[in-house]
Scaffold this motif. Structure first.
Motif, mmCIF file in Angstrom:
data_model
loop_
_atom_site.group_PDB
_atom_site.id
_atom_site.type_symbol
_atom_site.label_atom_id
_atom_site.label_comp_id
_atom_site.label_asym_id
_atom_site.label_seq_id
_atom_site.Cartn_x
_atom_site.Cartn_y
_atom_site.Cartn_z
ATOM 1 N N PHE A 62 -20.659 -20.585 42.746
ATOM 2 C CA PHE A 62 -20.723 -19.289 42.068
ATOM 3 C C PHE A 62 -20.286 -18.141 42.970
ATOM 4 N N THR A 63 -19.460 -18.446 43.966
ATOM 5 C CA THR A 63 -18.870 -17.357 44.731
ATOM 6 C C THR A 63 -17.921 -16.592 43.832
ATOM 7 N N ARG A 64 -17.637 -15.362 44.212
ATOM 8 C CA ARG A 64 -16.732 -14.538 43.395
ATOM 9 C C ARG A 64 -15.370 -15.214 43.248
ATOM 10 N N ARG A 65 -14.859 -15.760 44.326
ATOM 11 C CA ARG A 65 -13.542 -16.402 44.269
ATOM 12 C C ARG A 65 -13.548 -17.589 43.313
ATOM 13 N N ILE B 13 -27.916 -15.863 39.378
ATOM 14 C CA ILE B 13 -26.789 -16.360 40.154
ATOM 15 C C ILE B 13 -25.466 -16.144 39.420
ATOM 16 N N GLY B 14 -25.525 -15.950 38.104
ATOM 17 C CA GLY B 14 -24.313 -15.848 37.309
ATOM 18 C C GLY B 14 -23.919 -14.436 36.924
ATOM 19 N N GLN B 15 -24.409 -13.428 37.654
ATOM 20 C CA GLN B 15 -24.117 -12.064 37.207
ATOM 21 C C GLN B 15 -22.641 -11.715 37.305
ATOM 22 N N HIS B 16 -21.927 -12.209 38.319
ATOM 23 C CA HIS B 16 -20.492 -11.921 38.379
ATOM 24 C C HIS B 16 -19.757 -12.630 37.244
ATOM 25 N N LEU C 87 -17.101 -27.266 35.662
ATOM 26 C CA LEU C 87 -18.262 -26.975 36.492
ATOM 27 C C LEU C 87 -19.190 -28.172 36.611
ATOM 28 N N LEU C 88 -19.306 -28.966 35.561
ATOM 29 C CA LEU C 88 -20.152 -30.157 35.648
ATOM 30 C C LEU C 88 -19.642 -31.109 36.724
ATOM 31 N N SER C 89 -18.332 -31.288 36.810
ATOM 32 C CA SER C 89 -17.786 -32.148 37.858
ATOM 33 C C SER C 89 -18.102 -31.597 39.240
ATOM 34 N N LEU C 90 -18.028 -30.275 39.378
ATOM 35 C CA LEU C 90 -18.356 -29.662 40.663
ATOM 36 C C LEU C 90 -19.839 -29.830 40.992
ATOM 37 N N ARG D 121 -30.697 -23.930 44.671
ATOM 38 C CA ARG D 121 -29.877 -22.747 44.915
ATOM 39 C C ARG D 121 -28.835 -23.025 46.013
ATOM 40 N N ARG D 122 -29.240 -23.732 47.052
ATOM 41 C CA ARG D 122 -28.285 -24.035 48.127
ATOM 42 C C ARG D 122 -27.148 -24.925 47.624
#
Length: 494
Positions: free
Chosen positions: A119-122, A421-424, A254-257, A112-113
């Motif tokens: 997965f921040t809103r921005r 974690i993906g609700q937004h 996202l995979l790269s991130l 999670r960390r």
């Protein structure tokens, strides 16, 4: 009966049990209609009910918690007492890996960390363009729908899968979307059969079911492993090439991130851990959003006044432009429609846990070792909080109405430390896709009732067909990237 938040080991009053057959208890009721069985249990016995199923010697007992306060206790305030140690989660873990959905303890906290900054809103708002491109492809394909009829269950599944695969894999989406679409149903059905069976043969026995599932997992794992290895080899996209923030600025997938995610305390993901996260994101990231979109369209197709009101808001706010992340707050009624669809058809209709310590819930005690469920399907229909609960009414989600209800009267994304974690991301995708689709077409229900069942997520057990009509002035949009088979897929179900 109100459920409090006391904890303790005293025995309390015996938990009421749902009557079942003398030998097998409620086994066949749960197999044929588990969601209806949970509703009947709440209506007859209240907010904590014990359900037994199976023959003597292999009998399972489920402690079912149905009130908002009880759900909050299991998922949040006493979350440490209720773990993902049950048989069903073990089957999910063995098929889809030890990612965020299934991991526990320090594994979960470390994952999670590492993942949370992605997965921040921005950060998530940056995916709006990819979502809009995939939605545009669906809209274009529907102009060729035979008889002007589409199955919104199939179509929203493929839209959500394409969107999450594009966000995860970027330019490699074409190499993955078809494999995922082919392999996921085989694997999820296998997990369900084993997860709900009191006894299973070992996975390495060469039974037809084991062999089909193993072949599907090998193919799916192989595609993911190949792309992950390429990310690690290619300068500019692999591990160590750039911090996560710089990778995001460069427009990487996202995979790269995920491959670039690291910290001094938590290290980084190895190849297997990356694959586990990818598989869980594919599973949770497309099935949940597809369910919300499917039933939002189905409900609007049966309620033309609400459909017209949502479309009027979309037209007034957006005009002809493509919606973006900033429009979420500008489309409050459309958001209310989605929330009401998620109330009536929550993508996670049942959430399971294992009690690791005896815990007092209201006047009853759930014993250590018990299998425990909370059920959004039931709590979202609780008559104490939802008058006329089966009626579709987006006005239930005005800010004033929401403020007057307990926090866990509505929890489609779970809650507590294990909240999704993906609700937004799910809300962003749902609002953008629904706004674009409703601006392009009107919907009229062909199938007015859709049978559903509880799988890993809520699943339709029949078609969800709508008759569509292209709105005047809404010319066919230029197509975005699309899967070769995107279009009408008659006869499929999720």
């Amino acid at each position: 009966m109100g459920l409090g938040t006391n904890s303790g080991a005293d025995t309390g009053t015996e938990v009421p049990g749902l009557a079942g057959a003398p030998l097998l208890g409620s086994l066949f009721d749960l197999k044929s209609d588990s969601l209806g069985t949970y509703l009947r249990a709440q209506h007859r016995h209240g907010d904590l009910v014990r359900i037994t199923a199976g023959p003597p010697g292999m009998r399972a007992e489920l402690y079912c918690v149905f009130s908002p306060a009880g759900a909050q206790q299991v998922l949040a305030t006493d979350a440490a007492r209720f773990r993902k140690d049950n048989h069903f989660y073990q089957e999910v873990r063995e098929s889809f890996g030890n990612g965020l959905l299934t991991s526990q303890d320090e594994d979960y906290l470390r994952q999670r960390r590492l993942v949370q900054p992605l997965f921040t809103r921005r950060r998530v708002d940056g995916y709006a363009e990819a979502i809009a491109a995939e939605t545009r492809s669906v809209i274009t394909a529907w102009d060729e729908a035979p008889g002007g009829v589409v199955d919104v269950s199939d179509e929203m599944t493929h839209l959500a899968l394409r969107a999450v695969a594009r966000i995860l894999f970027g330019t490699d989406v074409e190499a993955t979307a078809d494999v995922v679409a082919e392999c996921f149903p085989v694997i999820t059905d296998y997990v369900l059969r084993r997860g709900y069976s009191p006894a299973n043969v070992p996975r390495n026995w060469p039974t037809p079911g084991n062999r089909r599932a193993a072949a599907a997992m090998d193919e799916l794992y192989g595609v993911c492993d190949t792309i992950i290895a390429q990310r690690r080899r290619t300068p500019g996209t692999g591990t160590g090439s750039a911090p996560a923030a710089a990778a995001a600025a460069a427009g990487q997938d996202l995979l790269s991130l995920l491959a670039a995610a690291r910290s001094s305390d938590d290290g980084e993901f190895d190849a297997t851990e990356l694959r586990d996260q990818v598989l869980i994101f594919l599973l949770a990231g497309h099935e949940t959003t597809a369910t919300s979109l499917c039933f939002a369209l189905h409900l609007l197709s049966r309620h033309p006044d609400e459909q017209d009101r949502a479309r009027e808001e979309i037209s007034r706010v957006l005009g002809d432009r493509t919606p973006g992340a900033a429009d979420l707050d500008r489309l409050p009624y459309l958001t209310q429609v989605l929330k009401e669809a998620m109330r009536l058809y929550p993508a996670a209709p049942v959430i399971g846990r294992k009690a690791v310590a005896a815990t007092r819930i209201g006047e009853y005690t759930v014993p250590a070792g018990a299998d425990v469920i909370v059920a959004p399907w039931v709590t979202h229909r609780h008559p104490a909080y939802w008058p006329d609960p089966d009626r579709f009414d987006p006005e239930r989600f005005t800010p004033e109405a929401e403020a007057g209800r307990p926090r866990y009267a509505w929890f489609p994304f779970g809650g507590g430390p294990r909240a999704c974690i993906g609700q937004h991301f799910s809300m962003l995708e749902s609002v953008i896709a629904l706004a674009m689709i409703l601006r392009a077409y009107t919907f009229e229900a062909v199938d007015t009732e859709i049978p559903v069942g509880a799988g890993i997520t809520l699943r339709t057990n029949g078609p969800a067909r709508c008759r569509i009509r292209r709105l005047a002035g809404q010319a066919t949009a230029p197509p975005g990237p699309r899967c070769p088979d995107m279009g009408m897929r008659a006869g499929q179900s999720r």
